[in-house]
Scaffold this active site. Structure first.
Site, PDB file in Angstrom:
ATOM      1  N   GLY A  13       2.054   2.336  10.831  1.00 25.48           N
ATOM      2  CA  GLY A  13       2.960   3.477  10.685  1.00 25.48           C
ATOM      3  C   GLY A  13       3.749   3.837  11.935  1.00 25.48           C
ATOM      4  O   GLY A  13       4.363   4.904  11.990  1.00 25.48           O
ATOM      5  N   ASN A  52       0.864  -1.179   0.000  1.00 22.23           N
ATOM      6  CA  ASN A  52       0.000   0.000   0.000  1.00 22.23           C
ATOM      7  C   ASN A  52       0.901   1.229   0.000  1.00 22.23           C
ATOM      8  O   ASN A  52       1.475   1.581   1.021  1.00 22.23           O
ATOM      9  CB  ASN A  52      -0.891  -0.020   1.258  1.00 22.23           C
ATOM     10  N   SER A  66       3.169  -2.058  10.466  1.00 22.25           N
ATOM     11  CA  SER A  66       4.618  -2.038  10.717  1.00 22.25           C
ATOM     12  C   SER A  66       5.318  -3.356  10.386  1.00 22.25           C
ATOM     13  O   SER A  66       6.235  -3.766  11.103  1.00 22.25           O
ATOM     14  CB  SER A  66       4.898  -1.604  12.165  1.00 22.25           C
ATOM     15  N   GLU A 122      -5.594  -5.050  10.507  1.00 20.10           N
ATOM     16  CA  GLU A 122      -4.632  -3.977  10.700  1.00 20.10           C
ATOM     17  C   GLU A 122      -4.995  -3.200  11.961  1.00 20.10           C
ATOM     18  O   GLU A 122      -5.816  -2.263  11.899  1.00 20.10           O
ATOM     19  CB  GLU A 122      -4.645  -3.027   9.509  1.00 20.10           C
ATOM     20  N   GLU A 131      -7.274   4.555   7.473  1.00 17.07           N
ATOM     21  CA  GLU A 131      -7.177   5.990   7.144  1.00 17.07           C
ATOM     22  C   GLU A 131      -8.447   6.474   6.443  1.00 17.07           C
ATOM     23  O   GLU A 131      -8.859   7.618   6.602  1.00 17.07           O
ATOM     24  CB  GLU A 131      -5.908   6.236   6.302  1.00 17.07           C
ATOM     25  N   HIS A 139      -9.692   0.803   4.587  1.00 16.00           N
ATOM     26  CA  HIS A 139      -8.432   1.064   5.307  1.00 16.00           C
ATOM     27  C   HIS A 139      -8.713   2.018   6.468  1.00 16.00           C
ATOM     28  O   HIS A 139      -9.583   2.891   6.370  1.00 16.00           O
ATOM     29  CB  HIS A 139      -7.408   1.674   4.335  1.00 16.00           C
ATOM     30  N   LYS A 177       0.036   4.240  -0.363  1.00 17.26           N
ATOM     31  CA  LYS A 177      -0.672   5.427   0.163  1.00 17.26           C
ATOM     32  C   LYS A 177      -0.453   6.630  -0.777  1.00 17.26           C
ATOM     33  O   LYS A 177      -0.367   6.449  -1.981  1.00 17.26           O
ATOM     34  CB  LYS A 177      -0.199   5.730   1.582  1.00 17.26           C
TER      35      LYS A 177
HETATM   36  C1  PEP Z   1      -0.991   0.243   6.068  1.00 12.20           C
HETATM   37  O1  PEP Z   1      -1.203   1.446   6.031  1.00 12.20           O
HETATM   38  O2  PEP Z   1      -1.767  -0.536   5.496  1.00 12.20           O
HETATM   39  C2  PEP Z   1       0.175  -0.235   6.803  1.00 12.20           C
HETATM   40  C3  PEP Z   1       0.173  -1.461   7.192  1.00 12.20           C
HETATM   41  O3  PEP Z   1       1.176   0.684   7.036  1.00 12.20           O
HETATM   42  P1  PEP Z   1       2.586   0.394   7.737  1.00 12.20           P
HETATM   43  O4  PEP Z   1       3.161  -0.865   7.140  1.00 12.20           O
HETATM   44  O5  PEP Z   1       3.415   1.594   7.429  1.00 12.20           O
HETATM   45  O6  PEP Z   1       2.323   0.235   9.206  1.00 12.20           O
END
Ligand code: PEP
Length: 243
Positions: free
Chosen positions: A168, A9, A199, A162, A95, A93, A11
């Site tokens: 993040g 992803n 992460s 998630e 966000e 997601h 973003k």
């Molecule tokens: C995400 O936004 O789907 C995600 C898992 O981000 P990160 O790997 O940066 O935590």
């Protein structure tokens, strides 16, 4: 169907030049038994579709409108993303839920529409830190899954757990948390691929891959680097590749 998937992803990162460069590096570096999906910003989809054409990398979008066409200023339809070569679309997601206010009803409409248009939704679920601290993590995830997948053919979806508090931050959820939640989700969705996101890095991928009900990863920050992303896929494959 349960299969291994590693999804990127991106973003809202990169300009066209850098997106093309990283996409080319991915084609060169990623050799995996798992299904590999890259989800860039809408504006890069068409260009990257050509780059990924004769590679193992599949294309996904990060969101879509539930409507096919019409007066929906600023939206992008499932027909449009399918038309530029997407097979997947990330929906729900955190966000989108927490910054842009998408709710369970919105996400369900998008899931249904994606499937109608032969796109495979990667449906994201996960609790916030305060929801976890208040003992509500399982209730929240159950509500999100039941709502998003209501009446939907489970063969056509992928689920990503998630936890919002692990996205993040550089620190993934611990083994026990992921094990419990993936097992809980498995009881609800059966043979659907359940990805973990939050992460995931080249340095923790192997340990996370060892968790029984983890069928792959949804990777944010670390997917912006083709070397790190290919290493994540490699580490995953060492444990579960091809399954
Ligand atoms: C995400 O936004 O789907 C995600 C898992 O981000 P990160 O790997 O940066 O935590």
């Amino acid at each position: 169907m349960r299969r291994s998937i590693i999804a990127a992803n991106w973003k809202m990162h990169f300009d066209m030049e850098r997106a093309v460069e990283v996409a080319r590096q991915m084609v060169e570096k990623v050799k995996s038994d798992s299904e590999i999906i890259v989800c860039p910003s809408f504006v890069f989809l068409d260009r990257l579709s050509g780059i990924f054409l004769n590679s193992q990398i599949k294309l996904g979008a990060q969101n879509m409108c539930f409507k096919e066409e019409g007066a929906f200023t600023g939206e992008v339809s499932p027909i449009m993303i399918r038309g530029v070569g997407c097979e997947y679309v990330i929906l729900g997601h955190s966000e989108r839920r927490h910054i842009f206010g998408e709710n369970d009803v919105d996400i369900h409409k998008k899931v249904v529409s994606a499937i109608e248009h032969e796109l495979k939704p990667i449906v994201c679920v996960g609790e916030t830190l305060s929801e976890r601290n208040n003992g509500k993590a399982f209730d929240i995830v159950e509500r999100q899954i039941v709502s998003a997948l209501d009446g939907v053919d489970l063969d056509k979806v992928v689920v990503a757990y998630e936890p919002v508090w692990a996205i993040g931050t550089g620190v993934a959820a611990d083994n026990k948390t992921i094990t419990e939640m993936h097992k809980f989700i498995r009881e609800m969705v059966g043979d659907v691929s359940i990805l973990y996101g939050g992460s995931v890095k080249d340095t923790n991928a192997k340990e996370l891959a060892e968790i029984e009900d983890v069928d792959g990863f949804l990777v944010g920050s670390a997917s912006l680097d083709a070397g790190k992303f290919s290493k994540i896929a490699e580490e995953f494959d060492k444990v579960k590749g091809g399954k």
